[in-house]
Design an enzyme around this catalytic site. Sequence first.
Site, mmCIF file in Angstrom:
data_model
loop_
_atom_site.group_PDB
_atom_site.id
_atom_site.type_symbol
_atom_site.label_atom_id
_atom_site.label_comp_id
_atom_site.label_asym_id
_atom_site.label_seq_id
_atom_site.Cartn_x
_atom_site.Cartn_y
_atom_site.Cartn_z
ATOM 1 N N SER A 1 80.985 37.753 99.739
ATOM 2 C CA SER A 1 81.225 36.630 98.971
ATOM 3 C C SER A 1 81.996 36.614 97.859
ATOM 4 O O SER A 1 82.715 35.818 97.085
ATOM 5 C CB SER A 1 80.097 35.563 98.638
ATOM 6 O OG SER A 1 79.294 36.334 97.689
ATOM 7 N N THR B 1 79.453 33.853 94.166
ATOM 8 C CA THR B 1 80.607 34.037 93.218
ATOM 9 C C THR B 1 80.016 34.947 92.260
ATOM 10 O O THR B 1 78.833 34.840 91.911
ATOM 11 C CB THR B 1 81.122 32.922 92.705
ATOM 12 O OG1 THR B 1 81.494 32.054 93.504
ATOM 13 C CG2 THR B 1 81.863 32.930 91.361
ATOM 14 N N THR C 1 85.708 35.287 93.242
ATOM 15 C CA THR C 1 84.963 34.959 94.269
ATOM 16 C C THR C 1 85.908 35.033 95.719
ATOM 17 O O THR C 1 87.332 34.841 95.630
ATOM 18 C CB THR C 1 84.602 33.232 94.261
ATOM 19 O OG1 THR C 1 83.498 32.986 95.247
ATOM 20 C CG2 THR C 1 85.459 32.330 94.380
ATOM 21 N N ARG D 1 92.450 26.485 100.527
ATOM 22 C CA ARG D 1 91.270 25.706 99.610
ATOM 23 C C ARG D 1 91.250 26.536 98.599
ATOM 24 O O ARG D 1 91.065 27.700 98.514
ATOM 25 C CB ARG D 1 90.391 25.546 100.456
ATOM 26 C CG ARG D 1 89.115 24.813 99.600
ATOM 27 C CD ARG D 1 88.258 25.765 99.076
ATOM 28 N NE ARG D 1 86.798 25.175 98.354
ATOM 29 C CZ ARG D 1 86.079 26.034 97.739
ATOM 30 N NH1 ARG D 1 86.201 27.334 97.604
ATOM 31 N NH2 ARG D 1 85.146 25.541 97.225
ATOM 32 N N VAL D 2 91.143 25.858 97.342
ATOM 33 C CA VAL D 2 90.745 26.664 95.857
ATOM 34 C C VAL D 2 89.532 26.060 95.468
ATOM 35 O O VAL D 2 89.428 24.652 95.535
ATOM 36 C CB VAL D 2 91.900 26.567 95.049
ATOM 37 C CG1 VAL D 2 91.353 27.331 93.672
ATOM 38 C CG2 VAL D 2 92.995 27.503 95.682
ATOM 39 N N GLY D 3 88.271 26.557 95.110
ATOM 40 C CA GLY D 3 87.285 25.988 94.582
ATOM 41 C C GLY D 3 87.333 25.961 93.099
ATOM 42 O O GLY D 3 88.335 25.790 92.216
ATOM 43 N N ASP D 4 86.181 25.892 92.292
ATOM 44 C CA ASP D 4 86.224 25.934 90.843
ATOM 45 C C ASP D 4 86.184 27.398 90.092
ATOM 46 O O ASP D 4 86.767 27.387 89.002
ATOM 47 C CB ASP D 4 84.634 25.590 90.763
ATOM 48 C CG ASP D 4 83.777 26.466 91.076
ATOM 49 O OD1 ASP D 4 83.738 26.924 92.198
ATOM 50 O OD2 ASP D 4 82.554 26.657 90.326
ATOM 51 N N THR E 1 78.582 28.503 89.696
ATOM 52 C CA THR E 1 78.687 29.075 91.162
ATOM 53 C C THR E 1 78.213 27.926 92.020
ATOM 54 O O THR E 1 77.335 27.153 91.619
ATOM 55 C CB THR E 1 77.656 30.354 91.280
ATOM 56 O OG1 THR E 1 77.741 30.656 92.732
ATOM 57 C CG2 THR E 1 76.309 30.233 90.791
ATOM 58 N N GLY E 2 78.651 28.047 93.384
ATOM 59 C CA GLY E 2 77.953 27.138 94.282
ATOM 60 C C GLY E 2 79.271 26.188 94.853
ATOM 61 O O GLY E 2 80.391 26.589 94.869
ATOM 62 N N GLY F 1 82.222 24.476 94.946
ATOM 63 C CA GLY F 1 83.322 24.324 93.936
ATOM 64 C C GLY F 1 83.653 22.952 93.814
ATOM 65 O O GLY F 1 83.983 22.407 92.715
HETATM 66 N N1 ASP Z 1 82.218 28.304 93.969
HETATM 67 C C1 ASP Z 1 82.750 29.184 94.606
HETATM 68 C C2 ASP Z 1 83.802 28.227 95.461
HETATM 69 O O1 ASP Z 1 83.253 27.132 95.418
HETATM 70 C C3 ASP Z 1 81.733 29.619 95.891
HETATM 71 C C4 ASP Z 1 80.716 29.904 95.380
HETATM 72 O O2 ASP Z 1 80.062 30.138 94.220
HETATM 73 O O3 ASP Z 1 79.487 29.978 96.122
HETATM 74 O O4 ASP Z 1 84.765 28.626 95.728
#
Ligand code: ASP
Length: 336
Positions: A93, A195, A213, A223-226, A246-247, A249
């Site tokens: 990840s 992450t 991450t 796609r881009v997350g947080d 984390t998690g 995003g």
């Molecule tokens: N936060 C990251 C994202 O959404 C992934 C993760 O932390 O699990 O890209």
Amino acid sequence: MTDRRKFLKTAALGGAALSLGINATAADADDEKNKKKKRIPLEPFKGGLVLSTWDAGISANQAAWNTLTAGGKALDMAEKGVNDTEADFRNLSVGLGGLPDREGHTTLDACIMDSNGMAGSVMFLEHIKHPASVARRVMEKTPHVQLVGEGAYRFAISEGFPHDDFVSEEAQNAWKKWLKESKYQPIINIENHDTIGLLAMDNNGDIAGACTTSGLAYKIRGRVGDSPIIGAGLYVDNEIGAATSTGLGEAVVRTCGSFLVVELMRQGATPQQACEEAVIRIQKRHRNFQDFQVGFLAVNKAGEIGAYAVQPGFTYALYKNGENKLFKSGSLIPSK
Ligand code: ASP
């Protein structure tokens, strides 16, 4: 808990008064005085500290700590700490070993923030082993904060980062298996997403952070997350503290999660109270909050830390007072 409730109530009342433009009463004036008192920066913790997400944080913390003992500053600690996780190609990840997008390509997101409020980030970057280091170069060598995709890649190459064609067999096999059903669903706490977010304090009490991450597995290409978004996956305010997430995003971006945590600390919340409030905000905005994980970590100037998640199972590593230990975070949804 009582303290947290009291804090939440105060925060809610303050917010209502502000948004309605109500005249200040004596109580409001008292509250103002209190807030001002609380805003006075806390006495900085100068013993050095590293706080990072998930089990891989133990090794990352150690790398950050080694950097500190070699004379590094908070920013160096943050960068070298997360580089450790990026270089571990077994990690599914983070870094080039990460699970790919729907089209089978691993794309990387990272950001970094310094004690002086400067920031850099890269998104949708491919074939570069250390996106967090590229983010640092964006911060230090360009007038920009964010570079994305091909531009980020070209910048990295121009800065001397080598092109890396590594492909993880394990990640490719997992993707091929996924292709059979092509079911897109975040899976809580397992290696579908994770992450490394790392917050570092050096011996001056200065704070920096980094977050890196490969993002959500099997995401739509692009796609881009947080994680690379300043204020979402990471925020550092050297006067107050720092936070990372984390998690899922999308949920963090919608709520400006890490910025929210730091601003709550500015208003007097402890790091723990701030992380809990940010998770509650996510709960309020997402009817389906039971279906995904988000976790926050925070540290304040005094070196106090906070951790909280939607689901049980979020772990974090803390290096403080000569010990590097893994902890389980508390969660909104209790463990069974
Ligand atoms: N936060 C990251 C994202 O959404 C992934 C993760 O932390 O699990 O890209």
